[in-house]
Design a protein around this motif. Structure first.
Motif, PDB file in Angstrom:
ATOM      1  N   CYS A 109      -1.153   7.435  -2.231  1.00 24.13           N
ATOM      2  CA  CYS A 109      -0.472   6.293  -1.612  1.00 24.13           C
ATOM      3  C   CYS A 109      -1.265   5.758  -0.428  1.00 24.13           C
ATOM      4  O   CYS A 109      -1.317   4.544  -0.196  1.00 24.13           O
ATOM      5  CB  CYS A 109       0.934   6.690  -1.164  1.00 24.13           C
ATOM      6  SG  CYS A 109       2.113   6.911  -2.527  1.00 24.13           S
ATOM      7  N   ASP A 110      -1.902   6.653   0.326  1.00 23.63           N
ATOM      8  CA  ASP A 110      -2.702   6.221   1.475  1.00 23.63           C
ATOM      9  C   ASP A 110      -3.943   5.445   1.049  1.00 23.63           C
ATOM     10  O   ASP A 110      -4.539   4.737   1.867  1.00 23.63           O
ATOM     11  CB  ASP A 110      -3.134   7.431   2.303  1.00 23.63           C
ATOM     12  CG  ASP A 110      -1.985   8.014   3.117  1.00 23.63           C
ATOM     13  OD1 ASP A 110      -1.028   7.272   3.400  1.00 23.63           O
ATOM     14  OD2 ASP A 110      -2.052   9.210   3.456  1.00 23.63           O
ATOM     15  N   SER A 156       4.548   3.896   6.681  1.00 24.42           N
ATOM     16  CA  SER A 156       4.222   2.480   6.878  1.00 24.42           C
ATOM     17  C   SER A 156       4.643   1.625   5.690  1.00 24.42           C
ATOM     18  O   SER A 156       4.456   0.406   5.708  1.00 24.42           O
ATOM     19  CB  SER A 156       2.716   2.318   7.110  1.00 24.42           C
ATOM     20  OG  SER A 156       1.982   2.792   5.986  1.00 24.42           O
ATOM     21  N   PHE A 157       5.187   2.244   4.648  1.00 21.04           N
ATOM     22  CA  PHE A 157       5.624   1.522   3.456  1.00 21.04           C
ATOM     23  C   PHE A 157       7.049   1.960   3.108  1.00 21.04           C
ATOM     24  O   PHE A 157       7.482   3.047   3.495  1.00 21.04           O
ATOM     25  CB  PHE A 157       4.672   1.776   2.279  1.00 21.04           C
ATOM     26  CG  PHE A 157       4.400   3.238   2.004  1.00 21.04           C
ATOM     27  CD1 PHE A 157       5.281   4.002   1.234  1.00 21.04           C
ATOM     28  CD2 PHE A 157       3.268   3.846   2.511  1.00 21.04           C
ATOM     29  CE1 PHE A 157       5.027   5.335   0.984  1.00 21.04           C
ATOM     30  CE2 PHE A 157       3.005   5.187   2.270  1.00 21.04           C
ATOM     31  CZ  PHE A 157       3.893   5.929   1.507  1.00 21.04           C
ATOM     32  N   PRO A 200      -3.170  -0.368  -1.326  1.00 22.81           N
ATOM     33  CA  PRO A 200      -2.896  -1.418  -0.333  1.00 22.81           C
ATOM     34  C   PRO A 200      -1.561  -1.198   0.366  1.00 22.81           C
ATOM     35  O   PRO A 200      -0.681  -0.484  -0.133  1.00 22.81           O
ATOM     36  CB  PRO A 200      -2.868  -2.693  -1.198  1.00 22.81           C
ATOM     37  CG  PRO A 200      -3.653  -2.362  -2.408  1.00 22.81           C
ATOM     38  CD  PRO A 200      -3.406  -0.917  -2.678  1.00 22.81           C
ATOM     39  N   ASP A 201      -1.389  -1.863   1.508  1.00 23.75           N
ATOM     40  CA  ASP A 201      -0.182  -1.672   2.303  1.00 23.75           C
ATOM     41  C   ASP A 201       1.078  -2.168   1.606  1.00 23.75           C
ATOM     42  O   ASP A 201       2.176  -1.687   1.885  1.00 23.75           O
ATOM     43  CB  ASP A 201      -0.325  -2.396   3.656  1.00 23.75           C
ATOM     44  CG  ASP A 201      -1.377  -1.743   4.545  1.00 23.75           C
ATOM     45  OD1 ASP A 201      -1.670  -0.552   4.317  1.00 23.75           O
ATOM     46  OD2 ASP A 201      -1.900  -2.431   5.427  1.00 23.75           O
ATOM     47  N   ASP A 202       0.940  -3.152   0.722  1.00 18.11           N
ATOM     48  CA  ASP A 202       2.118  -3.652   0.017  1.00 18.11           C
ATOM     49  C   ASP A 202       2.434  -2.724  -1.159  1.00 18.11           C
ATOM     50  O   ASP A 202       2.143  -2.992  -2.318  1.00 18.11           O
ATOM     51  CB  ASP A 202       1.935  -5.100  -0.440  1.00 18.11           C
ATOM     52  CG  ASP A 202       0.592  -5.348  -1.093  1.00 18.11           C
ATOM     53  OD1 ASP A 202      -0.256  -4.440  -1.059  1.00 18.11           O
ATOM     54  OD2 ASP A 202       0.407  -6.448  -1.637  1.00 18.11           O
ATOM     55  N   THR A 256       1.773  -6.016  -5.470  1.00 22.52           N
ATOM     56  CA  THR A 256       2.463  -4.862  -4.908  1.00 22.52           C
ATOM     57  C   THR A 256       2.475  -3.756  -5.947  1.00 22.52           C
ATOM     58  O   THR A 256       2.658  -4.002  -7.145  1.00 22.52           O
ATOM     59  CB  THR A 256       3.908  -5.226  -4.519  1.00 22.52           C
ATOM     60  OG1 THR A 256       3.876  -6.223  -3.502  1.00 22.52           O
ATOM     61  CG2 THR A 256       4.656  -4.010  -3.992  1.00 22.52           C
TER      62      THR A 256
END
Length: 374
Positions: free
Chosen positions: A25-26, A50-51, A29-31, A2
């Motif tokens: 940030c985009d 989304s985060f 990774p999603d975490d 993360t």
């Protein structure tokens, strides 16, 4: 793994660094989790992401013991083992504590104000500590790297890498709404030079205004469109009146970030004669808006300040000018306004260059590599 992003520069506040950090940030990774400050409208903005975003109770993060403890808590709560400081100074001073808490990789981004730190006693030593605590300190331009490196230890300077912002070519492209802007402003068919930037002395809008009588002598119906808000507006309006060009200079005021591309697209020429002020302590670190103008297919006229030269291929995508010389600036503006074939060719070359070399995907790949994210 993360990634924890620690930054003061994050939406809904608008600005070049905010756009830089948010866009990176985009590319992660999603975490991902962001630790930032409170600001008006943040709850509504964060709800659409989304985060997760953790907002400190203050309006500005500083590397105090309390904020450092909070960063460690957030890091442990989300199991983060990679850290990105959205701006190296001063938040990067938390690096040793986050390293001790388990950060495997630390990347500290620089944007331009760190050049001031590099040249100021006391701050210079703090910047050295930040560089030593990070695995990598990044710079947005070759000029910034040259200014910052002497303040760092030899090892930290050798670990420096260039990480530039990208341009969203799906937002900035030829014919992305310029004709509608012209129609709304009553400027259809008018030779138009646009400067899109915050109204502060460093951006050089006053040089454009001082150049404008010479432009009008060659192109009588030309209009200077100044897009943006800021503390310098009253002074600029008075200057336009004093030099007798008030009727040919149009101020839009501050514009929402999402509405900017059509105003860039409306221009025949984009101009921002940015300059270095305060005895070299206030330069233009890069100037992403210049690249956005190139992405819309516009020739650019840019001031020779700091890293701004990295945003133009002189004589190919536009011109680099002396920002303290209105006459020289006017010569380039008149050249491009009176030679539309040359202007179009430079704009097309700029669009191709930006599309190939200034993309967010490319910047994201660099950051992921620095964080050792496969």
């Amino acid at each position: 793994m993360t990634v924890l992003v620690v930054t003061n520069d994050f939406p809904p506040r608008q600005g070049g660094i905010e756009t830089f950090v948010r866009s990176l940030c985009d590319e992660l990774p999603d975490d991902l989790v962001v630790l930032t400050a409170r600001m008006p409208g943040d709850a509504q903005y964060d709800a659409g992401l989304s985060f997760p975003v953790e907002r400190d109770r203050t309006t500005m993060l500083l590397p105090t013991p309390r904020v450092t403890r909070y960063a460690v808590q957030v890091m442990r709560r989300y199991g983060a083992d990679r850290v990105v400081f959205g701006a190296a100074a001063p938040l990067g001073l938390m690096g040793p504590a986050l390293r001790k808490a388990g950060a495997r990789r630390i990347v500290a981004l620089t944007h331009g104000h760190e050049t001031w730190w590099a040249g100021t006693p006391g701050a210079r030593q703090a910047l050295r500590r930040i560089g030593d605590a990070a695995d990598t300190m990044t710079t947005v331009s070759s000029w910034c790297a040259e200014q910052i490196a002497p303040a760092l230890s030899t090892a930290a300077a050798e670990r420096m890498r260039r990480l530039t912002p990208g341009v969203d070519t799906s937002r900035f492209f030829p014919d992305c709404g310029g004709e509608q802007v012209r129609k709304g402003l009553g400027l259809e068919g008018v030779p138009l030079v646009a400067c899109v930037s915050r109204l502060v002395a460093r951006k050089g809008q006053d040089t454009l205004i001082r150049a404008w009588p010479q432009v009008l002598a060659a192109v009588p119906h030309a209009v200077l469109l100044i897009v943006g808000g800021g503390p310098d507006r009253d002074r600029l309006e008075r200057l336009a009146a004093d030099v007798g060009v008030a009727r040919s200079v149009h101020f839009t005021g501050a514009m929402p970030w999402e509405e900017i591309p059509p105003y860039v697209d409306a221009a025949d020429v984009f101009a921002m004669p940015c300059r270095t002020r305060r005895f070299g302590l206030e330069p233009e670190a890069l100037g992403i808006v210049t690249l956005e103008a190139s992405a819309t297919g516009k020739p650019v006229v840019v001031g020779d300040s700091g890293g701004a030269g990295d945003t133009v291929r002189h004589g190919e995508t536009g011109y680099l000018v002396d920002p303290y010389n209105p006459v020289a600036t006017a010569v380039r503006l008149v050249e491009l306004l009176t030679d539309p074939d040359k202007a179009r060719a430079m704009g097309a070359a700029g669009r191709a260059w930006v599309s190939e070399e200034w993309t967010w995907s490319r910047s994201g790949a660099v950051l992921r590599a620095l964080l050792d994210i496969r």
